[in-house]
Design a protein around this motif. Sequence first.
Motif, PDB file in Angstrom:
ATOM      1  N   GLY A 199     105.693  99.053 -57.116  1.00  0.00           N
ATOM      2  CA  GLY A 199     105.405  98.047 -58.142  1.00  0.00           C
ATOM      3  C   GLY A 199     105.159  96.662 -57.600  1.00  0.00           C
ATOM      4  O   GLY A 199     105.182  95.679 -58.349  1.00  0.00           O
ATOM      5  N   CYS A 200     104.918  96.568 -56.308  1.00  0.00           N
ATOM      6  CA  CYS A 200     104.755  95.249 -55.692  1.00  0.00           C
ATOM      7  C   CYS A 200     103.427  94.617 -56.124  1.00  0.00           C
ATOM      8  O   CYS A 200     102.395  95.282 -56.149  1.00  0.00           O
ATOM      9  N   ASP A 201     103.487  93.320 -56.432  1.00  0.00           N
ATOM     10  CA  ASP A 201     102.337  92.633 -57.019  1.00  0.00           C
ATOM     11  C   ASP A 201     101.417  91.961 -56.007  1.00  0.00           C
ATOM     12  O   ASP A 201     100.205  91.967 -56.160  1.00  0.00           O
ATOM     13  N   ILE A 202     102.011  91.324 -55.006  1.00  0.00           N
ATOM     14  CA  ILE A 202     101.221  90.496 -54.084  1.00  0.00           C
ATOM     15  C   ILE A 202     101.424  90.993 -52.656  1.00  0.00           C
ATOM     16  O   ILE A 202     102.546  91.304 -52.244  1.00  0.00           O
ATOM     17  N   LEU A 203     100.320  91.035 -51.925  1.00  0.00           N
ATOM     18  CA  LEU A 203     100.351  91.509 -50.539  1.00  0.00           C
ATOM     19  C   LEU A 203      99.734  90.452 -49.631  1.00  0.00           C
ATOM     20  O   LEU A 203      98.665  89.922 -49.932  1.00  0.00           O
ATOM     21  N   THR A 204     100.420  90.163 -48.529  1.00  0.00           N
ATOM     22  CA  THR A 204      99.839  89.282 -47.516  1.00  0.00           C
ATOM     23  C   THR A 204      99.743  90.027 -46.192  1.00  0.00           C
ATOM     24  O   THR A 204     100.637  90.792 -45.823  1.00  0.00           O
ATOM     25  N   LEU A 205      98.634  89.817 -45.509  1.00  0.00           N
ATOM     26  CA  LEU A 205      98.410  90.441 -44.207  1.00  0.00           C
ATOM     27  C   LEU A 205      97.950  89.372 -43.228  1.00  0.00           C
ATOM     28  O   LEU A 205      96.979  88.655 -43.500  1.00  0.00           O
ATOM     29  N   GLY A 206      98.633  89.256 -42.099  1.00  0.00           N
ATOM     30  CA  GLY A 206      98.262  88.245 -41.108  1.00  0.00           C
ATOM     31  C   GLY A 206      98.335  88.801 -39.704  1.00  0.00           C
ATOM     32  O   GLY A 206      98.871  89.895 -39.480  1.00  0.00           O
ATOM     33  N   GLN A 207      97.794  88.053 -38.775  1.00  0.00           N
ATOM     34  CA  GLN A 207      97.820  88.470 -37.371  1.00  0.00           C
ATOM     35  C   GLN A 207      99.201  88.229 -36.775  1.00  0.00           C
ATOM     36  O   GLN A 207      99.740  87.118 -36.885  1.00  0.00           O
ATOM     37  N   TYR A 208      99.778  89.232 -36.121  1.00  0.00           N
ATOM     38  CA  TYR A 208     101.004  89.000 -35.354  1.00  0.00           C
ATOM     39  C   TYR A 208     100.672  88.156 -34.130  1.00  0.00           C
ATOM     40  O   TYR A 208      99.694  88.437 -33.413  1.00  0.00           O
ATOM     41  N   LEU A 209     101.463  87.126 -33.922  1.00  0.00           N
ATOM     42  CA  LEU A 209     101.310  86.279 -32.737  1.00  0.00           C
ATOM     43  C   LEU A 209     102.669  86.204 -32.059  1.00  0.00           C
ATOM     44  O   LEU A 209     103.650  85.780 -32.674  1.00  0.00           O
ATOM     45  N   ALA A 210     102.749  86.632 -30.835  1.00  0.00           N
ATOM     46  CA  ALA A 210     104.039  86.647 -30.147  1.00  0.00           C
ATOM     47  C   ALA A 210     104.548  85.220 -29.965  1.00  0.00           C
ATOM     48  O   ALA A 210     103.830  84.367 -29.440  1.00  0.00           O
ATOM     49  N   PRO A 211     105.784  84.950 -30.384  1.00  0.00           N
ATOM     50  CA  PRO A 211     106.305  83.582 -30.258  1.00  0.00           C
ATOM     51  C   PRO A 211     106.437  83.129 -28.802  1.00  0.00           C
ATOM     52  O   PRO A 211     106.168  81.997 -28.484  1.00  0.00           O
ATOM     53  N   THR A 212     106.886  84.052 -27.931  1.00  0.00           N
ATOM     54  CA  THR A 212     107.007  83.727 -26.502  1.00  0.00           C
ATOM     55  C   THR A 212     106.692  84.990 -25.709  1.00  0.00           C
ATOM     56  O   THR A 212     106.524  86.080 -26.273  1.00  0.00           O
ATOM     57  N   LEU A 213     106.687  84.861 -24.410  1.00  0.00           N
ATOM     58  CA  LEU A 213     106.411  86.024 -23.550  1.00  0.00           C
ATOM     59  C   LEU A 213     107.549  87.040 -23.606  1.00  0.00           C
ATOM     60  O   LEU A 213     107.390  88.182 -23.174  1.00  0.00           O
ATOM     61  N   LYS A 214     108.723  86.629 -24.121  1.00  0.00           N
ATOM     62  CA  LYS A 214     109.856  87.554 -24.202  1.00  0.00           C
ATOM     63  C   LYS A 214     109.765  88.459 -25.429  1.00  0.00           C
ATOM     64  O   LYS A 214     110.530  89.411 -25.563  1.00  0.00           O
ATOM     65  N   HIS A 215     108.884  88.139 -26.344  1.00  0.00           N
ATOM     66  CA  HIS A 215     108.767  88.927 -27.567  1.00  0.00           C
ATOM     67  C   HIS A 215     107.724  90.033 -27.393  1.00  0.00           C
ATOM     68  O   HIS A 215     107.007  90.079 -26.399  1.00  0.00           O
ATOM     69  N   ILE A 216     107.675  90.919 -28.384  1.00  0.00           N
ATOM     70  CA  ILE A 216     106.714  92.024 -28.337  1.00  0.00           C
ATOM     71  C   ILE A 216     105.318  91.454 -28.140  1.00  0.00           C
ATOM     72  O   ILE A 216     104.914  90.540 -28.878  1.00  0.00           O
ATOM     73  N   PRO A 217     104.586  91.960 -27.164  1.00  0.00           N
ATOM     74  CA  PRO A 217     103.239  91.414 -26.956  1.00  0.00           C
ATOM     75  C   PRO A 217     102.284  91.846 -28.069  1.00  0.00           C
ATOM     76  O   PRO A 217     102.491  92.872 -28.721  1.00  0.00           O
ATOM     77  N   VAL A 218     101.253  91.058 -28.272  1.00  0.00           N
ATOM     78  CA  VAL A 218     100.219  91.411 -29.248  1.00  0.00           C
ATOM     79  C   VAL A 218      99.459  92.620 -28.716  1.00  0.00           C
ATOM     80  O   VAL A 218      99.007  92.625 -27.568  1.00  0.00           O
ATOM     81  N   ALA A 219      99.347  93.669 -29.545  1.00  0.00           N
ATOM     82  CA  ALA A 219      98.600  94.856 -29.123  1.00  0.00           C
ATOM     83  C   ALA A 219      97.101  94.633 -29.319  1.00  0.00           C
ATOM     84  O   ALA A 219      96.283  95.142 -28.549  1.00  0.00           O
ATOM     85  N   ARG A 220      96.772  93.871 -30.362  1.00  0.00           N
ATOM     86  CA  ARG A 220      95.341  93.689 -30.662  1.00  0.00           C
ATOM     87  C   ARG A 220      95.165  92.462 -31.556  1.00  0.00           C
ATOM     88  O   ARG A 220      95.982  92.218 -32.451  1.00  0.00           O
ATOM     89  N   TYR A 221      94.108  91.719 -31.283  1.00  0.00           N
ATOM     90  CA  TYR A 221      93.741  90.616 -32.169  1.00  0.00           C
ATOM     91  C   TYR A 221      92.716  91.150 -33.173  1.00  0.00           C
ATOM     92  O   TYR A 221      91.650  91.618 -32.782  1.00  0.00           O
ATOM     93  N   VAL A 222      93.072  91.093 -34.437  1.00  0.00           N
ATOM     94  CA  VAL A 222      92.231  91.677 -35.488  1.00  0.00           C
ATOM     95  C   VAL A 222      91.219  90.626 -35.941  1.00  0.00           C
ATOM     96  O   VAL A 222      91.615  89.541 -36.387  1.00  0.00           O
ATOM     97  N   PRO A 223      89.932  90.936 -35.842  1.00  0.00           N
ATOM     98  CA  PRO A 223      88.909  89.943 -36.227  1.00  0.00           C
ATOM     99  C   PRO A 223      88.936  89.670 -37.735  1.00  0.00           C
ATOM    100  O   PRO A 223      89.329  90.546 -38.522  1.00  0.00           O
ATOM    101  N   PRO A 224      88.485  88.480 -38.147  1.00  0.00           N
ATOM    102  CA  PRO A 224      88.513  88.113 -39.570  1.00  0.00           C
ATOM    103  C   PRO A 224      87.767  89.104 -40.462  1.00  0.00           C
ATOM    104  O   PRO A 224      88.230  89.418 -41.562  1.00  0.00           O
ATOM    105  N   GLU A 225      86.648  89.616 -39.974  1.00  0.00           N
ATOM    106  CA  GLU A 225      85.877  90.548 -40.820  1.00  0.00           C
ATOM    107  C   GLU A 225      86.637  91.858 -41.039  1.00  0.00           C
ATOM    108  O   GLU A 225      86.476  92.520 -42.074  1.00  0.00           O
TER     109      GLU A 225
END
Lengths: 81, 300
Positions: B231-257
């Motif tokens: 029943g969720c009304d609103i969905l947001t989707l964004g690019q994960y950006l690793a805060p520092t090198l100690k965090h999970i690395p970005v697997a892929r940069y998703v293009p805007p299109e």
Amino acid sequence: MPKPIQMPDLGGGPVRLSIWYAEPGERVLEGERLVEVLTDRATFEIVAPATGTLTEKYAFPNDPLQPGQLLGLILEDTLLS
Amino acid sequence: MRSLPLLAEAPQRRLPDWLKKPLPRGNEDFFTHRLLAELRLETVCVNARCPNQAECWSRRTATFMILGNVCTRPCGFCSVPRGEPLEIENDEPERLAEAAYRLRLKHVVITSVTRDDLPDGGAEHFRRCILAVRQRTGAAVEVLTPDFLGDRSALDTVISARPEVFNHNLETVPRLYRRVRGRADYQRSLDLLAYVKQQDRTIITKTGLMLGLGETLDELLDVLADVRAAGCDILTLGQYLAPTLKHIPVARYVPPEEFDRIAANARRFGFLQVVAGPFVRSSYHADEMVRPHAQTDPNA
């Protein structure tokens, strides 16, 4: 007083100057992109805070930057006339 | 004399072109900065090293983070410090309300660290903050809560304050939960969203996911189906950006299109609102996500 181009607070983390889009002596327009800076999360473009002539640059490519740091100066058009 | 650059800490690589943002003119962000410092308030903007901070603070808006700045969970994507949590500050609701008033906010987003150490997970403090903000400003309140370990009475406490929007982020697909969200549980989070809607259908429910952690499109679409079924009304989707090198690395940069295509797919599930893009965060322009649909109920 020349208008300072100041480094905004981008929320912590290392920031490095990438490129200037103008050289001292060049005329710049308010809102025009002026400096590109790199962080590990996004690339930011600092825009000219005023229309006038870029007179000084105090930071250069690859320099690490701090919030509030003075990057350069613009002599506003109104002050030239 | 110029100090030597800290090469080990400096960003070394150039990000994709689409991860570029113009910075706002003027010094409006310093107004927000000073106000938050004066009122000793934490924000997720700072603690999560959000790339939208300068933009949002220039618009004189911020996402408040209550219950301290130390989290009890070790999530692999998040830069909020973890460790021994701080004591609750009883005057925080009033300070938060004062900030919302002085920023002239019409839509206030309140989130928190996860407080598994507290018997109610901090739910009563959430309730007090919602009521204080509403009383001082009359603003709409959006909460972005932890999962309260699935404790229904804690959820009831927050729901009783009737926030206009109840957000709980799923963050990623179930296969990646252990690595990304540590001690969280996918089904528990889904159940939370469903429970809020069951208890009060007038509350807009909302969730968000980060893309680029290694999820597949099929996995993502399965999650979207689950979320809508809750029943969720609103969905947001964004690019994960690793805060520092100690965090999970970005697997892929998703293009805007690609974000656009995924959003179009997501809208077919019947969400009230889908917002997707590289810099989208669950609280980014949160007021605008709600405004056009404030009077509608997609679950009716």
